[in-house]
Design a protein around this motif. Structure first.
Motif, mmCIF file in Angstrom:
data_model
loop_
_atom_site.group_PDB
_atom_site.id
_atom_site.type_symbol
_atom_site.label_atom_id
_atom_site.label_comp_id
_atom_site.label_asym_id
_atom_site.label_seq_id
_atom_site.Cartn_x
_atom_site.Cartn_y
_atom_site.Cartn_z
ATOM 1 N N ILE A 255 -4.942 -2.557 -0.569
ATOM 2 C CA ILE A 255 -4.420 -3.849 -1.013
ATOM 3 C C ILE A 255 -5.440 -4.574 -1.881
ATOM 4 N N ASN A 256 -6.664 -4.683 -1.371
ATOM 5 C CA ASN A 256 -7.734 -5.378 -2.098
ATOM 6 C C ASN A 256 -9.077 -4.824 -1.632
ATOM 7 N N PRO A 257 -9.665 -3.912 -2.363
ATOM 8 C CA PRO A 257 -10.889 -3.232 -1.924
ATOM 9 C C PRO A 257 -12.131 -4.108 -1.897
ATOM 10 N N ASN A 258 -12.041 -5.347 -2.370
ATOM 11 C CA ASN A 258 -13.218 -6.209 -2.456
ATOM 12 C C ASN A 258 -13.396 -7.132 -1.261
ATOM 13 N N LEU A 259 -12.479 -7.097 -0.314
ATOM 14 C CA LEU A 259 -12.503 -8.094 0.749
ATOM 15 C C LEU A 259 -13.047 -7.597 2.081
ATOM 16 N N ALA A 260 -13.325 -6.329 2.215
ATOM 17 C CA ALA A 260 -13.774 -5.810 3.510
ATOM 18 C C ALA A 260 -15.119 -5.108 3.394
ATOM 19 N N LYS A 261 -15.952 -5.327 4.411
ATOM 20 C CA LYS A 261 -17.212 -4.612 4.531
ATOM 21 C C LYS A 261 -17.243 -3.916 5.888
ATOM 22 N N MET A 262 -17.953 -2.798 5.930
ATOM 23 C CA MET A 262 -18.071 -2.030 7.157
ATOM 24 C C MET A 262 -19.542 -1.885 7.516
ATOM 25 N N HIS A 263 -19.900 -2.286 8.745
ATOM 26 C CA HIS A 263 -21.232 -1.982 9.256
ATOM 27 C C HIS A 263 -21.066 -0.875 10.292
ATOM 28 N N PHE A 264 -21.456 0.321 9.904
ATOM 29 C CA PHE A 264 -21.276 1.498 10.745
ATOM 30 C C PHE A 264 -22.519 1.723 11.596
ATOM 31 N N GLU A 279 -30.172 -9.177 20.787
ATOM 32 C CA GLU A 279 -31.162 -8.262 20.216
ATOM 33 C C GLU A 279 -31.253 -8.442 18.711
ATOM 34 N N ASN A 280 -32.467 -8.567 18.205
ATOM 35 C CA ASN A 280 -32.674 -8.728 16.762
ATOM 36 C C ASN A 280 -32.636 -7.348 16.108
ATOM 37 N N ASN A 281 -31.424 -6.923 15.743
ATOM 38 C CA ASN A 281 -31.243 -5.562 15.240
ATOM 39 C C ASN A 281 -30.480 -5.569 13.919
ATOM 40 N N ASP A 282 -30.109 -4.396 13.435
ATOM 41 C CA ASP A 282 -29.407 -4.279 12.159
ATOM 42 C C ASP A 282 -28.032 -4.928 12.197
ATOM 43 N N VAL A 283 -27.381 -4.917 13.360
ATOM 44 C CA VAL A 283 -26.073 -5.547 13.476
ATOM 45 C C VAL A 283 -26.205 -7.051 13.274
ATOM 46 N N ARG A 284 -27.196 -7.646 13.914
ATOM 47 C CA ARG A 284 -27.435 -9.085 13.742
ATOM 48 C C ARG A 284 -27.692 -9.418 12.278
ATOM 49 N N LYS A 285 -28.539 -8.637 11.622
ATOM 50 C CA LYS A 285 -28.848 -8.885 10.211
ATOM 51 C C LYS A 285 -27.585 -8.801 9.356
ATOM 52 N N ALA A 286 -26.730 -7.808 9.634
ATOM 53 C CA ALA A 286 -25.498 -7.653 8.864
ATOM 54 C C ALA A 286 -24.605 -8.877 9.019
ATOM 55 N N LEU A 288 -25.543 -12.056 9.966
ATOM 56 C CA LEU A 288 -26.147 -13.249 9.375
ATOM 57 C C LEU A 288 -26.108 -13.192 7.847
ATOM 58 N N ASP A 289 -26.334 -12.017 7.271
ATOM 59 C CA ASP A 289 -26.246 -11.882 5.811
ATOM 60 C C ASP A 289 -24.824 -12.145 5.332
ATOM 61 N N ALA A 292 -24.090 -15.804 5.458
ATOM 62 C CA ALA A 292 -24.757 -16.478 4.351
ATOM 63 C C ALA A 292 -23.934 -16.339 3.067
ATOM 64 N N GLU A 293 -23.306 -15.198 2.891
ATOM 65 C CA GLU A 293 -22.437 -15.006 1.719
ATOM 66 C C GLU A 293 -21.254 -15.978 1.761
ATOM 67 N N ARG A 294 -20.703 -16.195 2.946
ATOM 68 C CA ARG A 294 -19.581 -17.130 3.060
ATOM 69 C C ARG A 294 -20.028 -18.560 2.720
#
Length: 299
Positions: A255-264, A279-286, A288-289, A292-294
């Motif tokens: 539908i719209n490839p620009n609206l979704a992000k995946m943190h695998f 836990e201060n990990n990669d999931v938390r960073k994803a 918070l980043d 911040a974009e929003r």
């Protein structure tokens, strides 16, 4: 005493050696999730319990920074997991502390649960919660009318339903563009991919039934103007199959490839997707980043 010691040793043996990707592994790690969330210091956090209905489960925990700091432009509304049958928002105030440290007000909502309640009741509660939150922010003169909706597991299912169903938003006088994003951890967003279980049946009923279709977030991906979505999932999830996310993302991207992000999360379990709260990990960073974009979109 020897029986108790045997049970404790047995639990830790199973905890350490039960393979990932199984229900047993996930169940054994739930106490660890609770303990680690409860152990997080909450020195910079003010909380209030706000009711949005007459029943015991109809309330949310409102969190804001204790320190006087400039607040972000979004309020975060988060729904806890528990298979639509268990869980409380109090367990997640560690996430409220994280959001407060980053300048956000946040809300962790309860809702009526199975076996005494099902999809229509929970659907009513999540709308009532958002309506009450909107009113409360105005009442407190916080000048925030934009929302980020999030959730873990069953709560992610509810978060997606709340954010994507424009007709229900209009009923509570929330414009769709007030929902600025959705972030979902270990999310059952395509119920067709879930194996049959008692919690799923108690929540949504028969697969052929109307409630099952209404309770399935993937059915609301019919327009191009849904909000940005961040999906967090691991391929060793023993409760919500990873294919929930893959089929959901496939439909979004068509539908719209620009609206979704995946943190695998490689080899990530169900509980790993929610580890960011303590836990201060990669999931938390994803997360918070992405938040911040929003915020940057409103500048």
């Amino acid at each position: 005493m020897s029986i108790i010691l045997f049970l404790i040793i047995g639990y830790f043996v199973l905890f350490l050696f039960t393979p990932k990707g199984t229900v047993v592994h996930e169940m054994l790690h739930i106490p660890n999730f609770w303990i680690r969330n409860l152990s997080v210091s909450k020195k910079n956090l003010l909380t209030r319990k706000i009711k949005f209905g007459q029943l015991r489960q109809q309330y949310f925990i409102f969190c804001q920074p204790k320190k006087s700091v400039p607040l972000k432009k979004h309020a975060i509304l988060y729904f806890h997991g528990g298979g639509w049958m268990a869980g409380t928002p109090e367990i997640l105030t560690a996430a409220g502390q994280l959001f407060a440290d980053n300048g956000y007000v946040s809300v962790f909502s309860n809702y009526r649960k199975a076996p005494f309640f099902s999809y229509p009741d929970m659907r009513e509660d999540i709308s009532s919660c958002l309506k009450k939150l909107d009113e409360y922010l105005k009442q407190e003169n916080l000048n925030i009318d934009k929302f980020i909706i999030g959730g873990m597991s069953a709560g992610a299912n509810l978060a997606a339903l709340l954010a994507l169903d424009e007709e229900e938003l209009k009923k509570i006088n929330i414009a769709p563009n007030q929902i600025r994003g959705v972030f979902l951890s270990g999310s059952p967003v395509d119920l067709n991919q879930m194996i049959w279980s008692i919690p799923l049946y108690l929540y949504a009923g028969k697969r052929s039934g109307e409630n099952f279709q209404k309770a399935n977030p993937i059915n609301y991906l019919s327009k191009t103007n849904f909000p940005p979505i961040l999906m967090i999932h691991g391929n060793k999830d023993g409760l919500v199959p990873f294919r929930n996310t893959t089929t959901f993302l496939k439909k979004i991207n068509a539908i719209n490839p620009n609206l979704a992000k995946m943190h695998f999360i490689k080899n990530g379990t169900h509980m790993n997707t929610a580890s960011w709260s303590y836990e201060n990990n990669d999931v938390r960073k994803a997360i918070l980043d992405w938040l911040a974009e929003r915020e940057a979109e409103l500048e």
